[in-house]
Design an enzyme around this catalytic site. Structure first.
Site, short mmCIF file in Angstrom:
data_model
loop_
_atom_site.label_atom_id
_atom_site.label_comp_id
_atom_site.label_asym_id
_atom_site.label_seq_id
_atom_site.Cartn_x
_atom_site.Cartn_y
_atom_site.Cartn_z
N ASP A 1 -24.90 20.40 -8.12
CA ASP A 1 -23.67 20.13 -8.86
C ASP A 1 -24.05 19.36 -10.13
O ASP A 1 -24.73 18.33 -10.06
CB ASP A 1 -22.72 19.29 -8.01
CG ASP A 1 -21.26 19.73 -8.17
OD1 ASP A 1 -20.86 19.99 -9.31
OD2 ASP A 1 -20.55 19.82 -7.16
N ASP B 1 -19.52 20.98 -13.18
CA ASP B 1 -18.23 20.35 -12.93
C ASP B 1 -17.44 20.19 -14.22
O ASP B 1 -17.96 19.67 -15.22
CB ASP B 1 -18.47 18.99 -12.27
CG ASP B 1 -17.21 18.29 -11.84
OD1 ASP B 1 -16.56 18.77 -10.91
OD2 ASP B 1 -16.88 17.25 -12.45
N GLU C 1 -17.15 25.36 -13.79
CA GLU C 1 -15.79 25.02 -13.39
C GLU C 1 -14.99 24.79 -14.67
O GLU C 1 -15.32 23.90 -15.47
CB GLU C 1 -15.77 23.76 -12.53
CG GLU C 1 -14.36 23.43 -12.03
CD GLU C 1 -14.26 22.06 -11.40
OE1 GLU C 1 -13.42 21.91 -10.49
OE2 GLU C 1 -14.99 21.15 -11.82
N HIS D 1 -13.87 21.94 -2.18
CA HIS D 1 -13.67 20.53 -1.84
C HIS D 1 -12.44 19.93 -2.52
O HIS D 1 -12.05 18.81 -2.17
CB HIS D 1 -14.92 19.73 -2.25
CG HIS D 1 -15.16 19.71 -3.73
ND1 HIS D 1 -15.52 20.85 -4.43
CD2 HIS D 1 -15.07 18.72 -4.64
CE1 HIS D 1 -15.65 20.54 -5.71
NE2 HIS D 1 -15.38 19.26 -5.86
N ASP D 2 -11.85 20.66 -3.47
CA ASP D 2 -10.66 20.16 -4.17
C ASP D 2 -9.38 20.86 -3.74
O ASP D 2 -8.30 20.55 -4.26
CB ASP D 2 -10.83 20.35 -5.68
CG ASP D 2 -11.80 19.37 -6.30
OD1 ASP D 2 -11.95 18.26 -5.74
OD2 ASP D 2 -12.41 19.69 -7.33
#
Length: 612
Positions: free
Chosen positions: A134, A242, A304, A377-378
């Site tokens: 990440d 991210d 993302e 995860h979100d």
């Protein structure tokens, strides 16, 4: 690569020798094992996301760790995934569960050590799995040495590494309304934090402990690129980036930043000033030159990109531009957000979801590539959000997976999805751990919102729904830890644990395994053209995937009742001859009768294969 129109400052980096690393060897063996084509290796790949804190704990402290991931690699190898994307394991104060990084070059002791990570990379490579890190570089932690230096003095050499601004003219610094702009953060409250020592504010689009880096500064970019090269040298297979499309801010004369329209919570929506800003493509092209051109082979890069449009995604993922391989777009996971935002959910209208994914299928068919996901995860658990996590949990989890994996793109499996894990089932605010959720609850109380409505919103949409521990067996705490889990287990874990599912050929786990195997072995899943059928049907999700010599017909009933389908009426000719089942939600799949009609059981889905 297309010519860039906005030249960037040179960013000379440290030279790194081309690695003969395990990740590149993994990709070569994967390519050799499957049919030789000119497509990138990640077109046939399936990515599995690991949220380390909730995956597997080996030292009994209640928090997952890197040795725990290594210990469960055989589970992932049996599933058949090609890549593991790790949510952050860097050093962090964990204000936002590791997305606030204080040292990009080291592993947080909570998760283990660099040696543990090297061992994980090597063991994963032995199983033909690459590790993707990440990359969180829109912001750092306020405990990173860069920010500490920047905040030490207005004259610091690193002052311009972050976004510092004085109070709004005519106001008293530190008082309400004095913030440089009216922007609200993604985590509630102002996006500006006042620093009494220097008398200025710093920008944080997320937590106040996550100050935004100033990517306009070439020294910042050089440090980020050097860090990325160091991870590639360790053998990682690429990066998930991210909120990367927030790094370019729209700056006016004299460094001015503009206010935004008011949000429901009273703060301003500044997204027009920082989403997909004017130098985004230049920054990503420079990153490719400075980082990936230093290494042989190809690496997976997924960006993302909240708020990205289809037109922008075409540019980001156009191979000729050499920026990123694919993006995470968020249109489809916003379809059930209500007037008050994500914590004010409304029922999903299935035709909207079908139309949205079809638009992205068609929009990136000629240029670019899709990422395919329902959960991460979100996001809340897909089976609770859009399936039926009660009576039909198992089959609805299978059908949601089947529909997603049969679209064109690279599928992402979030940990526990392959077990059909439902939402956390929390009923009290004290059970939540997520910063976004807790900040929302505090802000909702300030605004006088109904407490029961707040809890209902959290139960449906909190990020904690996806962050409860993975149950591995039926021992205490599901074998996740021998201590006390950092967050409660999801109720019902005894029937969703991995050991039980691996022993049951009819489980959600083995359904995912079959879907992944189909992608690996049937080129039409990767290459076939997509065509949506019955777009306005409120229960049926049907489409075809077609190449020159083969076709897959996908039929899925997304309802709790039986569904009769006349195949000719939805555009499937010769439906009576559909008998070759490629994969299905049930051991005995429904088949058409002699008139080309088929009756699907509640939440049943089936994929038929035929020559064309």
């Amino acid at each position: 690569m297309t010519e860039r129109t906005d030249a960037l400052d040179p960013t000379p980096g440290d030279a790194v020798a081309p690695p003969g690393n395990a990740a590149s060897q993994t990709r070569t063996s994967r390519r050799d094992r499957r049919r030789e084509t000119r497509r990138p290796w990640w077109h046939t790949a399936v990515v599995y996301q690991v949220y380390p804190r909730s995956f597997a704990d080996t030292n009994g402290d209640g928090v997952g760790d890197i040795p725990g991931i290594t210990s469960r690699l055989d589970h992932l190898a049996e599933l058949g995934v090609d890549v593991v994307w790790l949510s952050p394991v860097y050093r962090s104060p964990h204000d936002d569960n590791g997305y606030d990084i204080s040292d990009y070059t080291d592993v947080d002791p909570l998760f283990g050590s660099l040696d543990d990570l090297d061992h994980l990379i090597a063991e994963a490579a032995e199983r033909d799995i690459g590790i993707v890190m990440d990359l969180v570089v829109n912001h750092t932690s306020d405990e990173h040495e860069w920010f500490r230096d920047s905040a030490s003095s207005a004259d610091s050499v690193k002052r311009d590494w972050y976004w510092w601004r004085p109070a709004r003219p005519g106001t008293t610094p530190g008082e309400p309304g004095a913030e440089p702009t009216n922007w609200g953060s993604f985590f509630s409250g102002s996006a500006w934090q006042y620093d009494e020592a220097s008398g200025e504010y710093y920008l944080h689009l997320f937590s106040r402990k996550q100050p935004d880096l100033n990517w306009e500064n070439p020294e910042v970019r050089a440090e980020v690129y050097a860090m990325m090269r160091s991870w590639l040298a360790r053998g990682v297979a690429g990066f998930r980036m991210d909120v990367i499309n927030l790094i370019s801010k729209r700056v006016g004369p004299g460094g001015a930043l503009a206010d935004g329209p008011e949000r429901p919570d009273g703060w301003g929506d500044g997204s027009a000033q920082y989403v997909d800003g004017p130098r985004m493509h230049a920054f990503l092209a420079e990153m490719h030159e400075q980082v990936f051109d230093a290494f042989p082979g190809t690496y997976l890069t997924v960006a993302e990109t909240p708020g990205v449009t289809l037109e922008q995604a075409r540019e980001y993922t156009d191979p000729e531009r050499r920026e990123v391989d694919m993006v995470f777009q968020f249109e489809h996971v916003g379809l059930d957000h209500g007037p008050g935002g994500k914590f004010d959910p409304r029922p999903l209208h299935l035709p909207d979801l079908k139309a949205n994914l079809a638009r992205w299928q068609e929009g990136l068919a000629e240029t670019g590539w899709n990422s395919l996901y329902l959960g991460n995860h979100d996001q809340p658990r897909a089976v609770s959000r859009w399936g039926d996590d009660g009576e039909h949990r198992v089959v609805s989890a299978k059908t949601l997976a089947l529909v997603l994996h049969l679209h064109r793109g690279t599928p992402y499996v979030y940990q526990g999805e392959e077990l059909g894990m439902p939402n956390a089932g929390f009923t009290a605010l004290e059970q939540y751990r997520d910063l976004e959720s807790l900040n929302y609850a505090a802000d909702a109380e300030r605004r006088g919102l109904d407490a029961d409505d707040v809890l209902r919103g959290l139960a449906a949409q909190s990020r904690d729904n996806a962050r409860t521990p993975v149950p591995w067996d039926d021992s205490p705490h599901g074998g996740f830890t021998t201590g006390e889990p950092w967050i409660a287990m999801t109720p019902g874990w005894e029937r969703t644990n991995a050991r039980a599912q691996r022993a049951d050929q009819g489980s959600v786990f083995h359904h995912y395994r079959r879907l992944i195997e189909l992608r690996h072995t049937d080129p039409v899943v990767v290459d076939g053209a997509f065509a949506l059928l019955a777009p306005e049907h409120e229960s049926l999700w049907a489409f075809t995937r077609t190449t020159e010599d083969s076709q897959l017909v996908v039929l899925a009933n997304l309802s709790g009742g039986e569904l009769a389908v006349d195949l000719a009426a939805i555009g499937v000719e010769g439906g009576a001859d559909l008998h070759d089942v490629a994969v299905a939600s049930h051991a005995e799949a429904a088949r058409p009768d002699g008139e080309g009609r088929i009756v699907l059981r509640p939440w049943e889905s089936v994929v038929f294969r035929r020559a064309v």
